[in-house]
Design a protein around this motif. Structure first.
Motif, PDB file in Angstrom:
ATOM      1  N   ASN A   1      -6.699  -2.935  -5.095  1.00 18.02           N
ATOM      2  CA  ASN A   1      -7.301  -2.298  -4.031  1.00 18.02           C
ATOM      3  C   ASN A   1      -6.828  -2.756  -2.884  1.00 18.02           C
ATOM      4  O   ASN A   1      -7.007  -4.190  -2.552  1.00 18.02           O
ATOM      5  CB  ASN A   1      -8.866  -2.305  -4.490  1.00 18.02           C
ATOM      6  CG  ASN A   1      -9.147  -1.708  -5.489  1.00 18.02           C
ATOM      7  OD1 ASN A   1      -8.605  -0.782  -5.999  1.00 18.02           O
ATOM      8  ND2 ASN A   1     -10.180  -2.319  -6.393  1.00 18.02           N
ATOM      9  N   TRP A   2      -6.681  -1.778  -1.735  1.00 16.91           N
ATOM     10  CA  TRP A   2      -6.397  -2.262  -0.594  1.00 16.91           C
ATOM     11  C   TRP A   2      -7.515  -2.129   0.474  1.00 16.91           C
ATOM     12  O   TRP A   2      -8.055  -0.994   0.402  1.00 16.91           O
ATOM     13  CB  TRP A   2      -5.130  -1.354   0.012  1.00 16.91           C
ATOM     14  CG  TRP A   2      -4.003  -1.644  -0.909  1.00 16.91           C
ATOM     15  CD1 TRP A   2      -3.633  -1.208  -1.802  1.00 16.91           C
ATOM     16  CD2 TRP A   2      -3.100  -2.839  -0.783  1.00 16.91           C
ATOM     17  NE1 TRP A   2      -2.275  -1.687  -2.554  1.00 16.91           N
ATOM     18  CE2 TRP A   2      -2.101  -3.088  -1.503  1.00 16.91           C
ATOM     19  CE3 TRP A   2      -2.954  -3.985   0.703  1.00 16.91           C
ATOM     20  CZ2 TRP A   2      -0.968  -3.776  -1.588  1.00 16.91           C
ATOM     21  CZ3 TRP A   2      -1.959  -4.703   0.417  1.00 16.91           C
ATOM     22  CH2 TRP A   2      -0.836  -4.709  -0.598  1.00 16.91           C
ATOM     23  N   ILE A   3      -7.808  -3.054   1.247  1.00 16.35           N
ATOM     24  CA  ILE A   3      -8.913  -2.779   2.056  1.00 16.35           C
ATOM     25  C   ILE A   3      -8.410  -3.150   3.472  1.00 16.35           C
ATOM     26  O   ILE A   3      -7.403  -3.832   3.804  1.00 16.35           O
ATOM     27  CB  ILE A   3      -9.960  -3.757   1.719  1.00 16.35           C
ATOM     28  CG1 ILE A   3      -9.656  -4.994   1.990  1.00 16.35           C
ATOM     29  CG2 ILE A   3     -10.736  -3.284   0.478  1.00 16.35           C
ATOM     30  CD1 ILE A   3     -10.620  -6.390   1.581  1.00 16.35           C
TER      31      ILE A   3
ATOM     32  N   SER B   1      -9.638  -9.863  -6.455  1.00  6.33           N
ATOM     33  CA  SER B   1     -10.212  -9.480  -7.686  1.00  6.33           C
ATOM     34  C   SER B   1     -10.493 -10.681  -8.876  1.00  6.33           C
ATOM     35  O   SER B   1      -9.533 -11.798  -8.614  1.00  6.33           O
ATOM     36  CB  SER B   1      -9.358  -8.634  -8.465  1.00  6.33           C
ATOM     37  OG  SER B   1      -9.770  -8.128  -9.801  1.00  6.33           O
TER      38      SER B   1
ATOM     39  N   GLU C   1      -6.654  -4.442 -11.023  1.00  6.75           N
ATOM     40  CA  GLU C   1      -6.103  -3.057 -10.273  1.00  6.75           C
ATOM     41  C   GLU C   1      -6.327  -3.270  -8.961  1.00  6.75           C
ATOM     42  O   GLU C   1      -6.963  -3.975  -8.262  1.00  6.75           O
ATOM     43  CB  GLU C   1      -7.126  -1.682 -10.583  1.00  6.75           C
ATOM     44  CG  GLU C   1      -6.532  -0.599  -9.977  1.00  6.75           C
ATOM     45  CD  GLU C   1      -7.521   0.785 -10.264  1.00  6.75           C
ATOM     46  OE1 GLU C   1      -7.565   1.461  -9.418  1.00  6.75           O
ATOM     47  OE2 GLU C   1      -8.409   0.571 -10.985  1.00  6.75           O
TER      48      GLU C   1
ATOM     49  N   PRO D   1       0.865  -1.303  -0.002  1.00  4.76           N
ATOM     50  CA  PRO D   1      -0.137  -0.037   0.139  1.00  4.76           C
ATOM     51  C   PRO D   1       0.862   1.327  -0.170  1.00  4.76           C
ATOM     52  O   PRO D   1       1.920   1.275   0.397  1.00  4.76           O
ATOM     53  CB  PRO D   1      -0.918  -0.316   1.309  1.00  4.76           C
ATOM     54  CG  PRO D   1       0.081  -0.978   2.176  1.00  4.76           C
ATOM     55  CD  PRO D   1       0.689  -1.989   1.319  1.00  4.76           C
TER      56      PRO D   1
ATOM     57  N   ARG E   1      -4.955  -6.981   0.557  1.00  2.00           N
ATOM     58  CA  ARG E   1      -5.428  -6.987  -0.848  1.00  2.00           C
ATOM     59  C   ARG E   1      -6.855  -7.270  -1.102  1.00  2.00           C
ATOM     60  O   ARG E   1      -6.956  -8.347  -0.589  1.00  2.00           O
ATOM     61  CB  ARG E   1      -4.490  -7.757  -1.932  1.00  2.00           C
ATOM     62  CG  ARG E   1      -3.220  -7.309  -2.114  1.00  2.00           C
ATOM     63  CD  ARG E   1      -2.493  -8.149  -2.975  1.00  2.00           C
ATOM     64  NE  ARG E   1      -0.716  -7.765  -3.332  1.00  2.00           N
ATOM     65  CZ  ARG E   1      -0.401  -7.098  -4.370  1.00  2.00           C
ATOM     66  NH1 ARG E   1      -1.229  -6.492  -5.174  1.00  2.00           N
ATOM     67  NH2 ARG E   1       0.872  -6.921  -4.262  1.00  2.00           N
ATOM     68  N   GLU E   2      -7.669  -6.607  -1.817  1.00  3.34           N
ATOM     69  CA  GLU E   2      -8.899  -6.929  -2.066  1.00  3.34           C
ATOM     70  C   GLU E   2      -8.770  -7.954  -3.225  1.00  3.34           C
ATOM     71  O   GLU E   2      -8.231  -7.811  -4.394  1.00  3.34           O
ATOM     72  CB  GLU E   2      -9.948  -5.727  -2.563  1.00  3.34           C
ATOM     73  CG  GLU E   2     -11.067  -6.337  -2.839  1.00  3.34           C
ATOM     74  CD  GLU E   2     -12.107  -4.948  -3.078  1.00  3.34           C
ATOM     75  OE1 GLU E   2     -13.196  -5.280  -2.943  1.00  3.34           O
ATOM     76  OE2 GLU E   2     -11.615  -3.983  -3.504  1.00  3.34           O
TER      77      GLU E   2
ATOM     78  N   ASP F   1      -2.543   5.164   1.212  1.00  3.01           N
ATOM     79  CA  ASP F   1      -3.554   4.173   1.887  1.00  3.01           C
ATOM     80  C   ASP F   1      -3.302   4.168   3.370  1.00  3.01           C
ATOM     81  O   ASP F   1      -4.261   3.710   4.112  1.00  3.01           O
ATOM     82  CB  ASP F   1      -2.984   2.745   1.191  1.00  3.01           C
ATOM     83  CG  ASP F   1      -3.517   3.050  -0.167  1.00  3.01           C
ATOM     84  OD1 ASP F   1      -4.445   3.420  -0.720  1.00  3.01           O
ATOM     85  OD2 ASP F   1      -2.580   2.480  -0.911  1.00  3.01           O
TER      86      ASP F   1
END
Length: 510
Positions: free
Chosen positions: A178-180, A168, A176, A79, A165-166, A83
């Motif tokens: 995405n960080w959650i 996908s 792409e 991240p 990491r989200e 983030d």
């Protein structure tokens, strides 16, 4: 933090003045920098200041053909600072107007406009002016912003293991990142300066599964994972084979040592014995009649087979009789064909040998000693596919031939119904004058001479009184160095064979 020298295709040339560097912080390291390059670094008037813990993505400056890359200690695949920042308030003024992210190694123009060092460098490569106030600007005129650096160093951030990491559904090369928030992640916060020290020891950092599986393991749970990993190796309680825990269910379906029941008769046995049980023992298994090869197509349960055999005995006997008759007839036909093929081959080979003259030499050393024996025999030789030899009686083979040499041609091998007609002559060679010899011509005989074992007749053919014994002397030339030289000239005239079969006699001539 890493300062690395790049060369080759990565080198970007800059016509500006040589840059200077100030390396700060105990964790700053330098890789690939030569001493000569360090001697040109101006510590008193730095253009770029690298501070331990500062997360510049990539800041480059140039001197001749050398490019210097300022890389951050944070994982570039992880991240970003945006983030991880805890509070967004009061941070807008510290965002780069070019990349729209939190400043990385902030630099300012004469009028105080702030940019990331890398962003403004790329902008100046295209146009030598400040992107906001349009004041003329080059790299040497850029200055650090101590206020911005101080504020950024004190910025409160989350540990990078606070995020995950989200997942996908897109392919990895198109997805792409995405960080959650990771609900089980690290909850600690600290200043950006403290981030690197914490993250190097953080117990929430990912670790490798000791069993080589793609398990999600954290440093602080490695020991617990050792006993809980579904990919750990265990031993089957039944067959004692080592398997992965995750495959235990599949293994139990195939394990040969697990006790099961036959689905037909419900007998209890180990799985590994089931096939043999069904093949040899199961009373409910459908099996073919023992006379299936003779034409009985019955399929009955094993327990009912004795009754079937009893009820069908007469039918089975008739089938066996018919089957045997067919087999015997076929065997007879096959045998005839085999004999014919064999005899055709023999006839072809013997035809190639017929009407050819063969000279066989027999030389006997030490004749003065050998003639005291009653009988002498030459070595075997092959003719017309059979084996032959010559035999000599130095003092006659029978009483009426005493005082004479008896010389014969003998058949050695069993010809198995075959007869060979020969024309041959026997002679004792003269060493002194080759044209002078003792010759017996015109022998004709069909071999073998004995067709039935009960006939006690000699198997040889030749001359009982070939020549008087006293003719064989060195003075007459028939001995030289006590060597006697005998020669046979043989011509194959014809071949006849006869093979008896069950129903007929096959006779052939050549």
């Amino acid at each position: 933090m890493l300062l690395k020298v790049l060369t080759g295709d990565e080198v970007v040339r800059n016509a500006g003045s040589a840059p200077t560097f100030n390396l700060l912080g105990p964790n700053t390291t330098v890789q690939g920098i030569t001493p000569n390059l360090f001697s040109r670094v101006n510590q008193s008037d730095p253009l770029f200041t690298l501070t331990s813990g500062f997360s510049a993505t990539s800041v480059r400056s140039f001197e001749g053909n050398v490019a210097m890359d300022y890389g951050q200690s944070r994982d570039l695949d992880g991240p970003t600072l945006d983030d991880l920042v805890c509070e967004e308030k009061d941070i807008e003024e510290y965002k780069c107007p070019i990349c729209m992210q939190i400043l990385q190694s902030p630099r300012q123009c004469k009028n105080g406009h702030l940019y990331c060092a890398l962003c403004i460098q790329k902008s100046l490569d295209k146009r030598a002016e400040c992107p906001q106030c349009r004041v003329p600007l080059n790299l040497s005129e850029l200055a650090k912003s101590l206020v911005a650096e101080k504020h950024l160093r004190a910025l409160k951030v989350h540990c990078k293991y606070y995020l995950m990491r989200e997942e996908s559904k897109k392919p990895a090369h198109n997805a792409e990142v995405n960080w959650i928030v990771d609900p089980e992640g690290c909850q600690e916060t600290f200043t950006q300066e403290e981030a690197e020290r914490h993250e190097s020891k953080c117990g929430y950092a990912p670790d490798l599964c000791m069993f080589g599986a793609n398990c999600r393991v954290r440093k602080m749970t490695v020991e617990e994972h050792r006993d809980a990993c579904p990919y750990r190796t265990i031993t089957c309680d039944h067959c004692k084979k080592e398997i992965k825990l995750v495959s235990l269910e599949d293994h139990n379906v195939k394990c040969p040592e697990i006790v099961i029941h036959c689905e037909l008769c419900q007998a209890e046995m180990k799985r590994g014995h089931l096939r043999e049980h069904r093949r040899q023992q199961c009373p409910e298994e459908d099996i073919p009649c023992a006379y299936s090869e003779q034409g009985c197509d019955a399929q009955v349960k094993r327990k009912q087979m004795p009754r079937h055999m009893e009820e069908s005995a007469a039918s089975h006997l008739a089938r066996v009789s018919q089957h045997l008759s067919q087999q015997l007839f076929q065997m007879s036909e096959d045998f005839k064909q085999s004999l014919k093929a064999r005899d055709d081959k023999i006839r072809s080979l013997e035809r190639a040998l017929a009407d050819q003259n063969f000279d066989i030499d027999w030389k006997m050393k030490n004749w003065s000693s050998l003639k005291k024996k009653s009988y002498l025999q030459s070595g075997e030789f092959e003719l017309a596919g059979l084996k032959w030899y010559m035999g000599i009686y130095p003092n006659g083979d029978l009483p009426d031939a005493r005082g004479h040499i008896s010389l014969f041609l003998f058949l050695s091998s069993n010809c198995r119904g075959q007869k060979v007609g020969l024309r041959f002559s026997l002679r004792i060679m003269n060493h002194r004058n080759p044209n002078t010899k003792i010759v017996q011509n015109g022998f004709r005989a069909n071999f073998p001479l004995v067709e039935r074992p009960e006939e006690q007749v000699s198997k040889g053919w030749g001359a009982k009184r070939f020549t008087p014994c006293d003719e064989i002397t060195e003075a007459n030339g028939y001995l030289k160095d006590d060597l006697l030289f005998i020669q046979a000239s043989i011509t194959v005239c014809n071949i006849r064979w006869e093979v008896e079969t069950a129903n007929t006699s096959i006779v052939g001539y050549w």
